[in-house]
Design a protein around this motif. Structure first.
Motif, PDB file in Angstrom:
ATOM      1  N   ARG A 110       0.733  -1.280   0.144  1.00  0.00           N
ATOM      2  CA  ARG A 110      -0.049   0.047   0.081  1.00  0.00           C
ATOM      3  C   ARG A 110       0.928   1.520  -0.052  1.00  0.00           C
ATOM      4  N   LEU A 111       2.021   1.112   0.750  1.00  0.00           N
ATOM      5  CA  LEU A 111       2.826   2.498   0.593  1.00  0.00           C
ATOM      6  C   LEU A 111       3.389   2.633  -0.632  1.00  0.00           C
ATOM      7  N   ALA A 112       3.794   1.548  -1.541  1.00  0.00           N
ATOM      8  CA  ALA A 112       4.253   1.512  -3.034  1.00  0.00           C
ATOM      9  C   ALA A 112       3.202   1.899  -3.728  1.00  0.00           C
ATOM     10  N   ALA A 113       1.971   1.691  -3.414  1.00  0.00           N
ATOM     11  CA  ALA A 113       0.800   2.026  -4.108  1.00  0.00           C
ATOM     12  C   ALA A 113       0.571   3.854  -4.166  1.00  0.00           C
ATOM     13  N   ARG A 114       0.689   4.107  -2.909  1.00  0.00           N
ATOM     14  CA  ARG A 114       0.656   5.477  -2.653  1.00  0.00           C
ATOM     15  C   ARG A 114       1.496   6.485  -3.381  1.00  0.00           C
ATOM     16  N   VAL A 115       2.836   5.882  -3.618  1.00  0.00           N
ATOM     17  CA  VAL A 115       3.822   6.415  -4.360  1.00  0.00           C
ATOM     18  C   VAL A 115       3.774   6.415  -5.842  1.00  0.00           C
ATOM     19  N   GLY A 116       3.524   5.155  -6.146  1.00  0.00           N
ATOM     20  CA  GLY A 116       3.298   4.596  -7.572  1.00  0.00           C
ATOM     21  C   GLY A 116       2.026   5.335  -8.275  1.00  0.00           C
ATOM     22  N   ARG A 117       1.080   5.554  -7.623  1.00  0.00           N
ATOM     23  CA  ARG A 117      -0.396   6.179  -8.317  1.00  0.00           C
ATOM     24  C   ARG A 117      -0.189   7.491  -9.262  1.00  0.00           C
ATOM     25  N   TRP A 118       1.057   8.080  -8.665  1.00  0.00           N
ATOM     26  CA  TRP A 118       1.184   9.245  -9.486  1.00  0.00           C
ATOM     27  C   TRP A 118       1.899   9.191 -10.853  1.00  0.00           C
ATOM     28  N   SER A 119       2.541   8.066 -10.931  1.00  0.00           N
ATOM     29  CA  SER A 119       2.953   7.690 -12.291  1.00  0.00           C
ATOM     30  C   SER A 119       1.929   7.396 -13.439  1.00  0.00           C
ATOM     31  N   ASP A 120       1.864   8.205 -14.430  1.00  0.00           N
ATOM     32  CA  ASP A 120       0.721   8.001 -15.560  1.00  0.00           C
ATOM     33  C   ASP A 120       1.330   6.388 -16.395  1.00  0.00           C
ATOM     34  N   ARG A 121       1.939   5.529 -15.770  1.00  0.00           N
ATOM     35  CA  ARG A 121       2.507   4.531 -16.434  1.00  0.00           C
ATOM     36  C   ARG A 121       1.747   3.460 -15.591  1.00  0.00           C
ATOM     37  N   LEU A 122       1.425   3.747 -14.600  1.00  0.00           N
ATOM     38  CA  LEU A 122       1.029   2.627 -13.696  1.00  0.00           C
ATOM     39  C   LEU A 122      -0.595   2.709 -13.503  1.00  0.00           C
ATOM     40  N   HIS A 123      -1.227   1.484 -13.770  1.00  0.00           N
ATOM     41  CA  HIS A 123      -2.684   1.219 -13.741  1.00  0.00           C
ATOM     42  C   HIS A 123      -3.061  -0.018 -12.858  1.00  0.00           C
ATOM     43  N   PHE A 124      -3.837   0.332 -12.016  1.00  0.00           N
ATOM     44  CA  PHE A 124      -4.283  -0.752 -11.007  1.00  0.00           C
ATOM     45  C   PHE A 124      -5.908  -1.750 -11.563  1.00  0.00           C
ATOM     46  N   VAL A 125      -5.739  -2.627 -11.209  1.00  0.00           N
ATOM     47  CA  VAL A 125      -6.947  -3.643 -11.428  1.00  0.00           C
ATOM     48  C   VAL A 125      -7.268  -4.337 -10.224  1.00  0.00           C
ATOM     49  N   THR A 126      -8.544  -4.300  -9.689  1.00  0.00           N
ATOM     50  CA  THR A 126      -8.877  -5.108  -8.614  1.00  0.00           C
ATOM     51  C   THR A 126      -9.733  -6.075  -9.138  1.00  0.00           C
ATOM     52  N   VAL A 127      -9.831  -7.197  -8.264  1.00  0.00           N
ATOM     53  CA  VAL A 127     -10.715  -8.450  -8.774  1.00  0.00           C
ATOM     54  C   VAL A 127     -12.115  -8.549  -8.254  1.00  0.00           C
ATOM     55  N   SER A 128     -12.484  -7.513  -7.404  1.00  0.00           N
ATOM     56  CA  SER A 128     -13.817  -7.419  -6.942  1.00  0.00           C
ATOM     57  C   SER A 128     -14.011  -6.146  -6.539  1.00  0.00           C
ATOM     58  N   ALA A 129     -15.214  -5.703  -6.287  1.00  0.00           N
ATOM     59  CA  ALA A 129     -15.717  -4.333  -5.870  1.00  0.00           C
ATOM     60  C   ALA A 129     -15.096  -4.121  -4.511  1.00  0.00           C
ATOM     61  N   PHE A 130     -15.386  -5.360  -3.629  1.00  0.00           N
ATOM     62  CA  PHE A 130     -14.519  -5.330  -2.433  1.00  0.00           C
ATOM     63  C   PHE A 130     -13.028  -5.033  -2.204  1.00  0.00           C
ATOM     64  N   MET A 131     -12.476  -5.528  -3.164  1.00  0.00           N
ATOM     65  CA  MET A 131     -11.144  -4.995  -3.059  1.00  0.00           C
ATOM     66  C   MET A 131     -10.905  -3.682  -3.541  1.00  0.00           C
ATOM     67  N   GLN A 132     -11.577  -3.253  -4.560  1.00  0.00           N
ATOM     68  CA  GLN A 132     -11.531  -1.901  -4.882  1.00  0.00           C
ATOM     69  C   GLN A 132     -11.911  -0.834  -3.718  1.00  0.00           C
ATOM     70  N   ARG A 133     -13.024  -1.255  -2.819  1.00  0.00           N
ATOM     71  CA  ARG A 133     -12.962  -0.374  -1.786  1.00  0.00           C
ATOM     72  C   ARG A 133     -12.070  -0.302  -0.758  1.00  0.00           C
ATOM     73  N   LEU A 134     -11.336  -1.375  -0.642  1.00  0.00           N
ATOM     74  CA  LEU A 134     -10.209  -1.566   0.415  1.00  0.00           C
ATOM     75  C   LEU A 134      -8.893  -0.900  -0.078  1.00  0.00           C
ATOM     76  N   TRP A 135      -8.700  -0.965  -1.423  1.00  0.00           N
ATOM     77  CA  TRP A 135      -7.376  -0.352  -1.946  1.00  0.00           C
ATOM     78  C   TRP A 135      -7.559   1.312  -2.314  1.00  0.00           C
ATOM     79  N   ALA A 136      -9.041   1.699  -2.494  1.00  0.00           N
ATOM     80  CA  ALA A 136      -9.215   2.978  -2.978  1.00  0.00           C
ATOM     81  C   ALA A 136      -8.354   4.231  -2.223  1.00  0.00           C
ATOM     82  N   PRO A 137      -8.394   3.954  -1.013  1.00  0.00           N
ATOM     83  CA  PRO A 137      -7.360   5.190  -0.319  1.00  0.00           C
ATOM     84  C   PRO A 137      -5.949   5.287  -0.908  1.00  0.00           C
ATOM     85  N   TYR A 138      -5.357   4.140  -1.087  1.00  0.00           N
ATOM     86  CA  TYR A 138      -4.034   3.905  -1.926  1.00  0.00           C
ATOM     87  C   TYR A 138      -3.613   4.134  -3.196  1.00  0.00           C
ATOM     88  N   THR A 139      -4.783   3.601  -3.917  1.00  0.00           N
ATOM     89  CA  THR A 139      -4.449   3.550  -5.524  1.00  0.00           C
ATOM     90  C   THR A 139      -5.352   4.810  -6.193  1.00  0.00           C
TER      91      THR A 139
END
Length: 331
Positions: A110-139
């Motif tokens: 999650r720390l890496a995601a907080r940093v990496g999200r600002w790169s226009d080269r990085l795109h995230f996929v979550t495998v469920s709506a549940f996971m999307q909600r958990l990861w949203a603060p970081y990605t």
């Protein structure tokens, strides 16, 4: 497209798969190659490459893999690992990086995601709506793409053996194997267990002492063997007690026609409805016994139809292929 897929390095990508992530990786590369893309799989030595996929065994960890990726001339890199390094260093890649998040947020990632999200080269996929909600603060934003299965690999069984249950998964505390054993014993069901032992002490304490002629452990099975076991059961058990990111075993059981009784852990509530399964509170064995009896009376053909309609492998492959194209078209 010239696609590189970075596998998790904990286990080789080969049958019998150590877990859902290894199976997902194999399905992804096989599906993309079948659609005519040039696919390279970077994986632990001992992995098997499906037909049409170039295998690149990696012995120097993720740092070595990233060096190979930067020099490979790929159009897109798909990071299917759980390691933080590919996310943290995505900005150094010469092409876009898609990272599928298969696990709840743990500290390093999650720390890496907080940093990496600002790169226009990085795109995230979550495998469920549940996971999307958990990861949203970081990605920030992410794309939901459900995991999929090949229905032909999980043949429909119109009838399972009454009062026989099946459980499949890695044998470790978070998967709750002991609750399946307890529920089957209380309900008077025979129980077939299958999956790799990830925690030997847990197996010795919570599983092995209860094995007998009614509760059997079959080891780690191939997909064909597992499908046969699932199809022969009257009900499937799902007993995860952690924040389950998806729960691939649920669509697998349903595809075989086997209704599911289990705990409402994580994304499980997205995968089932009352016509194909019954979910109860985690760790409630008494409620699970009731759910087993109710689920066993459900129509098996409805289970198959639900799995095919919502969790087809080709739908998953199309989702990733369309995402790759959208990303590349924006460059």
């Amino acid at each position: 497209m010239k696609i590189a897929v970075l596998a998790p390095f904990a286990f080789p990508v080969r049958e019998p798969y150590a877990g859902g992530q290894e199976r997902h990786t194999a399905q992804l590369v096989r599906g993309m190659a079948a659609r005519g893309h040039s696919v390279t799989l970077l994986a632990r030595p001992g992995s098997d490459a499906p037909e049409g996929v170039r295998l690149l065994p990696i012995t120097g960890g993720y740092a070595a893999a990233l060096r190979q990726l930067r020099a490979g001339g790929f159009d897109i890199v798909h990071n299917n690992s759980l390691d933080y390094l590919p996310v943290l260093t995505a900005w150094r890649m010469n092409c876009p990086v898609v990272t599928t998040l298969h696990t709840p947020p743990y500290r390093a990632l999650r720390l890496a995601a907080r940093v990496g999200r600002w790169s226009d080269r990085l795109h995230f996929v979550t495998v469920s709506a549940f996971m999307q909600r958990l990861w949203a603060p970081y990605t920030g934003r992410s794309t939901i793409i459900y995991n999929g299965i090949d229905p032909q690999a999980w043949p429909f069984s119109p009838q399972g053996e009454p009062r026989r249950a099946v459980w499949s998964g890695r044998i470790s505390p978070e998967k709750g194997t002991e609750y399946a054993i307890a529920a089957a014993s209380q309900a008077g069901y025979a129980l077939d267990l299958a999956g790799p032992i990830h925690d030997q002490a847990y197996f010795a304490r919570e599983v092995s002492p209860y094995l007998n002629d009614r509760i059997r452990y079959h080891g780690s099975l191939s997909g064909t063997e597992l499908a046969r076991l699932m199809g022969g059961a009257g009900v499937g058990l799902f007993t995860s007690v952690w924040d389950e990111p998806f729960g691939l075993v649920i669509p697998e059981m349903l595809a075989c026609g086997t209704p599911v009784a289990g705990f409402g852990s994580g994304a499980a509530t997205e995968l089932l409805y009352e016509g194909v399964g019954q979910l109860v509170e985690k760790r409630d064995v008494t409620a699970l016994v009731t759910a087993m009896n109710a689920a066993a009376r459900l129509q098996r053909r409805h289970c198959r139809a639900h799995s095919e309609r919502n969790f087809h492998l080709e739908t998953m492959i199309s989702g990733y292929e369309e995402l790759y194209r959208r990303i590349l078209n924006r460059r």
